[in-house]
Scaffold this motif. Sequence first.
Motif, PDB file in Angstrom:
ATOM      1  N   VAL A   1       0.837  -1.201   0.000  1.00  0.00           N
ATOM      2  CA  VAL A   1       0.000   0.000   0.000  1.00  0.00           C
ATOM      3  C   VAL A   1       0.871   1.250   0.000  1.00  0.00           C
ATOM      4  O   VAL A   1       0.610   2.211  -0.735  1.00  0.00           O
ATOM      5  CB  VAL A   1      -0.956  -0.015   1.202  1.00  0.00           C
ATOM      6  CG1 VAL A   1      -1.622   1.346   1.389  1.00  0.00           C
ATOM      7  CG2 VAL A   1      -2.017  -1.095   1.016  1.00  0.00           C
ATOM      8  N   MET A   2       1.915   1.268   0.823  1.00  0.00           N
ATOM      9  CA  MET A   2       2.821   2.419   0.844  1.00  0.00           C
ATOM     10  C   MET A   2       3.475   2.616  -0.520  1.00  0.00           C
ATOM     11  O   MET A   2       3.615   3.746  -1.007  1.00  0.00           O
ATOM     12  CB  MET A   2       3.894   2.217   1.908  1.00  0.00           C
ATOM     13  CG  MET A   2       3.421   2.484   3.337  1.00  0.00           C
ATOM     14  SD  MET A   2       2.953   4.207   3.608  1.00  0.00           S
ATOM     15  CE  MET A   2       4.470   5.058   3.231  1.00  0.00           C
ATOM     16  N   GLY A   3       3.879   1.522  -1.153  1.00  0.00           N
ATOM     17  CA  GLY A   3       4.480   1.627  -2.474  1.00  0.00           C
ATOM     18  C   GLY A   3       3.503   2.134  -3.518  1.00  0.00           C
ATOM     19  O   GLY A   3       3.852   2.977  -4.361  1.00  0.00           O
TER      20      GLY A   3
ATOM     21  N   CYS B   1     -10.237 -12.075  -2.633  1.00  0.00           N
ATOM     22  CA  CYS B   1     -10.593 -10.664  -2.473  1.00  0.00           C
ATOM     23  C   CYS B   1     -11.798 -10.462  -1.567  1.00  0.00           C
ATOM     24  O   CYS B   1     -12.006  -9.354  -1.054  1.00  0.00           O
ATOM     25  CB  CYS B   1     -10.866 -10.039  -3.844  1.00  0.00           C
ATOM     26  SG  CYS B   1      -9.402  -9.928  -4.905  1.00  0.00           S
ATOM     27  N   LEU B   2     -12.604 -11.494  -1.366  1.00  0.00           N
ATOM     28  CA  LEU B   2     -13.720 -11.372  -0.438  1.00  0.00           C
ATOM     29  C   LEU B   2     -13.248 -11.091   0.983  1.00  0.00           C
ATOM     30  O   LEU B   2     -13.963 -10.455   1.763  1.00  0.00           O
ATOM     31  CB  LEU B   2     -14.566 -12.659  -0.445  1.00  0.00           C
ATOM     32  CG  LEU B   2     -15.523 -12.873  -1.617  1.00  0.00           C
ATOM     33  CD1 LEU B   2     -16.260 -14.192  -1.432  1.00  0.00           C
ATOM     34  CD2 LEU B   2     -16.519 -11.724  -1.737  1.00  0.00           C
ATOM     35  N   THR B   3     -12.072 -11.575   1.341  1.00  0.00           N
ATOM     36  CA  THR B   3     -11.575 -11.407   2.709  1.00  0.00           C
ATOM     37  C   THR B   3     -10.661 -10.192   2.825  1.00  0.00           C
ATOM     38  O   THR B   3      -9.853 -10.111   3.749  1.00  0.00           O
ATOM     39  CB  THR B   3     -10.813 -12.666   3.156  1.00  0.00           C
ATOM     40  OG1 THR B   3      -9.716 -12.909   2.268  1.00  0.00           O
ATOM     41  CG2 THR B   3     -11.723 -13.881   3.163  1.00  0.00           C
ATOM     42  N   SER B   4     -10.786  -9.240   1.910  1.00  0.00           N
ATOM     43  CA  SER B   4      -9.934  -8.058   1.942  1.00  0.00           C
ATOM     44  C   SER B   4     -10.210  -7.233   3.191  1.00  0.00           C
ATOM     45  O   SER B   4     -11.354  -6.871   3.481  1.00  0.00           O
ATOM     46  CB  SER B   4     -10.174  -7.212   0.691  1.00  0.00           C
ATOM     47  OG  SER B   4      -9.459  -6.005   0.752  1.00  0.00           O
ATOM     48  N   PHE B   5      -9.146  -6.932   3.923  1.00  0.00           N
ATOM     49  CA  PHE B   5      -9.273  -6.085   5.111  1.00  0.00           C
ATOM     50  C   PHE B   5      -8.266  -4.950   5.097  1.00  0.00           C
ATOM     51  O   PHE B   5      -8.624  -3.770   5.076  1.00  0.00           O
ATOM     52  CB  PHE B   5      -9.107  -6.917   6.383  1.00  0.00           C
ATOM     53  CG  PHE B   5      -8.976  -6.076   7.623  1.00  0.00           C
ATOM     54  CD1 PHE B   5     -10.040  -5.305   8.061  1.00  0.00           C
ATOM     55  CD2 PHE B   5      -7.792  -6.037   8.337  1.00  0.00           C
ATOM     56  CE1 PHE B   5      -9.929  -4.504   9.192  1.00  0.00           C
ATOM     57  CE2 PHE B   5      -7.669  -5.252   9.469  1.00  0.00           C
ATOM     58  CZ  PHE B   5      -8.731  -4.485   9.897  1.00  0.00           C
ATOM     59  N   ALA B   6      -6.977  -5.294   5.084  1.00  0.00           N
ATOM     60  CA  ALA B   6      -5.947  -4.257   5.185  1.00  0.00           C
ATOM     61  C   ALA B   6      -6.003  -3.303   4.000  1.00  0.00           C
ATOM     62  O   ALA B   6      -5.799  -2.088   4.163  1.00  0.00           O
ATOM     63  CB  ALA B   6      -4.566  -4.904   5.291  1.00  0.00           C
ATOM     64  N   VAL B   7      -6.281  -3.820   2.803  1.00  0.00           N
ATOM     65  CA  VAL B   7      -6.355  -2.953   1.625  1.00  0.00           C
ATOM     66  C   VAL B   7      -7.518  -1.984   1.752  1.00  0.00           C
ATOM     67  O   VAL B   7      -7.380  -0.773   1.516  1.00  0.00           O
ATOM     68  CB  VAL B   7      -6.492  -3.800   0.344  1.00  0.00           C
ATOM     69  CG1 VAL B   7      -6.847  -2.916  -0.856  1.00  0.00           C
ATOM     70  CG2 VAL B   7      -5.191  -4.545   0.070  1.00  0.00           C
ATOM     71  N   ALA B   8      -8.703  -2.491   2.134  1.00  0.00           N
ATOM     72  CA  ALA B   8      -9.866  -1.620   2.302  1.00  0.00           C
ATOM     73  C   ALA B   8      -9.662  -0.650   3.462  1.00  0.00           C
ATOM     74  O   ALA B   8     -10.125   0.491   3.412  1.00  0.00           O
ATOM     75  CB  ALA B   8     -11.120  -2.458   2.521  1.00  0.00           C
ATOM     76  N   LEU B   9      -8.973  -1.091   4.506  1.00  0.00           N
ATOM     77  CA  LEU B   9      -8.729  -0.234   5.660  1.00  0.00           C
ATOM     78  C   LEU B   9      -7.881   0.974   5.289  1.00  0.00           C
ATOM     79  O   LEU B   9      -8.119   2.085   5.776  1.00  0.00           O
ATOM     80  CB  LEU B   9      -8.038  -1.047   6.758  1.00  0.00           C
ATOM     81  CG  LEU B   9      -7.703  -0.329   8.071  1.00  0.00           C
ATOM     82  CD1 LEU B   9      -8.976   0.084   8.789  1.00  0.00           C
ATOM     83  CD2 LEU B   9      -6.847  -1.229   8.963  1.00  0.00           C
TER      84      LEU B   9
ATOM     85  N   GLY C   1      -4.164  -7.898  10.575  1.00  0.00           N
ATOM     86  CA  GLY C   1      -5.519  -8.418  10.621  1.00  0.00           C
ATOM     87  C   GLY C   1      -6.029  -8.458  12.038  1.00  0.00           C
ATOM     88  O   GLY C   1      -6.563  -7.472  12.555  1.00  0.00           O
ATOM     89  N   VAL C   2      -5.849  -9.597  12.682  1.00  0.00           N
ATOM     90  CA  VAL C   2      -6.377  -9.789  14.030  1.00  0.00           C
ATOM     91  C   VAL C   2      -5.781  -8.793  15.015  1.00  0.00           C
ATOM     92  O   VAL C   2      -6.465  -8.325  15.927  1.00  0.00           O
ATOM     93  CB  VAL C   2      -6.118 -11.242  14.488  1.00  0.00           C
ATOM     94  CG1 VAL C   2      -6.570 -11.442  15.925  1.00  0.00           C
ATOM     95  CG2 VAL C   2      -6.857 -12.206  13.576  1.00  0.00           C
ATOM     96  N   ILE C   3      -4.519  -8.431  14.834  1.00  0.00           N
ATOM     97  CA  ILE C   3      -3.884  -7.498  15.760  1.00  0.00           C
ATOM     98  C   ILE C   3      -4.631  -6.171  15.791  1.00  0.00           C
ATOM     99  O   ILE C   3      -4.658  -5.479  16.817  1.00  0.00           O
ATOM    100  CB  ILE C   3      -2.395  -7.283  15.363  1.00  0.00           C
ATOM    101  CG1 ILE C   3      -1.666  -6.467  16.425  1.00  0.00           C
ATOM    102  CG2 ILE C   3      -2.290  -6.631  14.000  1.00  0.00           C
ATOM    103  CD1 ILE C   3      -1.529  -7.148  17.754  1.00  0.00           C
ATOM    104  N   ALA C   4      -5.279  -5.797  14.681  1.00  0.00           N
ATOM    105  CA  ALA C   4      -6.033  -4.545  14.647  1.00  0.00           C
ATOM    106  C   ALA C   4      -7.259  -4.607  15.545  1.00  0.00           C
ATOM    107  O   ALA C   4      -7.743  -3.570  16.020  1.00  0.00           O
ATOM    108  CB  ALA C   4      -6.442  -4.218  13.215  1.00  0.00           C
ATOM    109  N   LEU C   5      -7.791  -5.808  15.778  1.00  0.00           N
ATOM    110  CA  LEU C   5      -8.931  -5.967  16.678  1.00  0.00           C
ATOM    111  C   LEU C   5      -8.519  -5.914  18.143  1.00  0.00           C
ATOM    112  O   LEU C   5      -9.226  -5.356  18.979  1.00  0.00           O
ATOM    113  CB  LEU C   5      -9.632  -7.310  16.414  1.00  0.00           C
ATOM    114  CG  LEU C   5     -10.530  -7.456  15.189  1.00  0.00           C
ATOM    115  CD1 LEU C   5     -11.101  -8.859  15.159  1.00  0.00           C
ATOM    116  CD2 LEU C   5     -11.643  -6.427  15.222  1.00  0.00           C
TER     117      LEU C   5
END
Length: 515
Positions: A102-104, A200-208, A458-462
């Motif tokens: 994402v940073m790149g 792509c259904l389990t996208s989290f970090a990208v959408a975040l 992922g989980v660490i964000a929760l």
Amino acid sequence: MASRAVPLTRGWPGKAAALGVAAFLILPLAAVLWRAGGAGWPGAADWAAVRFTLVQAVLSAGISAALAVPVARALARRRFAARGLYVALMGAPFILPVIVAVMGLIAVFGRGGWINEGLGLIGLGPLSIYGLHGVVLAHVFFNLPLAVRLILQGWQEIPGERFRLAAQLGAGPAEVRRLLEIPMLARVLPGVAAVIFAICLTSFAVALTLGGGPRSTTVELAIYQAFRFEFDLGRAAMLSVIQIGLVTVAGLAALRLARGEGFGAGLDRVVDRWDAQGRWLRAGDAAWLVLTALFLLGPLAAVAVRGAPGMAAMPASVWDAARASIAVALGATGVTVALTLTMALARRGWVEVIGLAPLAASPLVLGAGLFLLINPVVSPASVSLLVTMAVNVVMALPFALRIVAPAVAGVEAEYGRLADSLDLRGAARLRWLVLPRIRRPLGFAAGLTAALSMGDLGVIALFADPERATLPLTVFRLIGAYRMEAAAGASLLLLALSFGLFALFDMGGRWRADT
């Protein structure tokens, strides 16, 4: 007659490990289903998240598969000096931390990125990377290499004799495309698209990071928001049930579409592609290969260019988070290797099925269930790193098992009877027979696990609180605080650690390996 090969210690450690993995998957899901029983019907925002999840997954899968076709075709019919290195590049995004990618991508396509700087020089307005198109762009970055590898495998499965016969009959590029390539693509492409759609259904970090607002919220991101911002456990559980249904249906569709008959067997001869000798065909293939390499390498180069100066601006918390991430990655690697070995040595079909089951699970749904189970007993934040490590173990297990299990089966098939006749069992069998012959795949599996765990957001964000964070979460927090220089430096550190751990274990498995 020699006795039949008996698995190490009769396979009970592998069976116990499989039952433990099954319990780790079932109990959180049961907690989610139980809590969702008291939740209301999904609201307008929830259905909007479902729609966005499906739309971005369809677009990501379709674009990735479509762009992969000409790249895979070029690799299938061209031989050049760096071809092996190029194919290896196709695997790099798989172990690349999402937040680093994402940073790149922001450095290349963002408001102050290279693309917008170029547009400004010619008087055009800037492009925005946030929203649906940013999410799809990131997913194509991650999944285009996977699609290329899968479609390239389909091309390589066409026997060389078919191309030789086509050349003898005077078939040109159009005829080869119609008679050989299009039937192969009709068989392979639906399965490839379904696999990417399920991912792509389990996208989290990208959408975040790239969603850009409520209109670009996936179901996984909605689960996170329900936990972190609303603490609405019922809504989070209800969304988790929806996500379970989506992932299950997509996974079954991917399995069904992946089936199909090929062209039959050949003699494995490498043949020249007489149908692809034209000047324009060569130029077209070269253009696709160069553009794809630039698309994949550009963000990595941007991270290096912008991250090197930013390392001086990193706060002390980055180094604390780096140590935490290394500890989580090493712990997850050790446990995953142990589980993989015990389950592979059990050599039971149902054990392997359980080992592959996490492919259909969502990390954030597991995290939601674990939160529901842990919260009445202990503060989830106090065990955030331990829970993160456990989820990383389960999510990496299917990949490690598929890498190691065939190697273990081959060793047992070749040497099992001899080992039984020598009464070589237990730890001695593992040390003297199995481990020396599976060092390469075991090292690769360990490196893959370490890299995936190092870059997990992922989980660490929760679970995490301000005092406990991994390096990916710290990078995300720096981005949220608009400390982009420090975030770039931390991203470069994360990239170096992830690839460094992978190389350490992978080369360790190759060092003085017997096979």
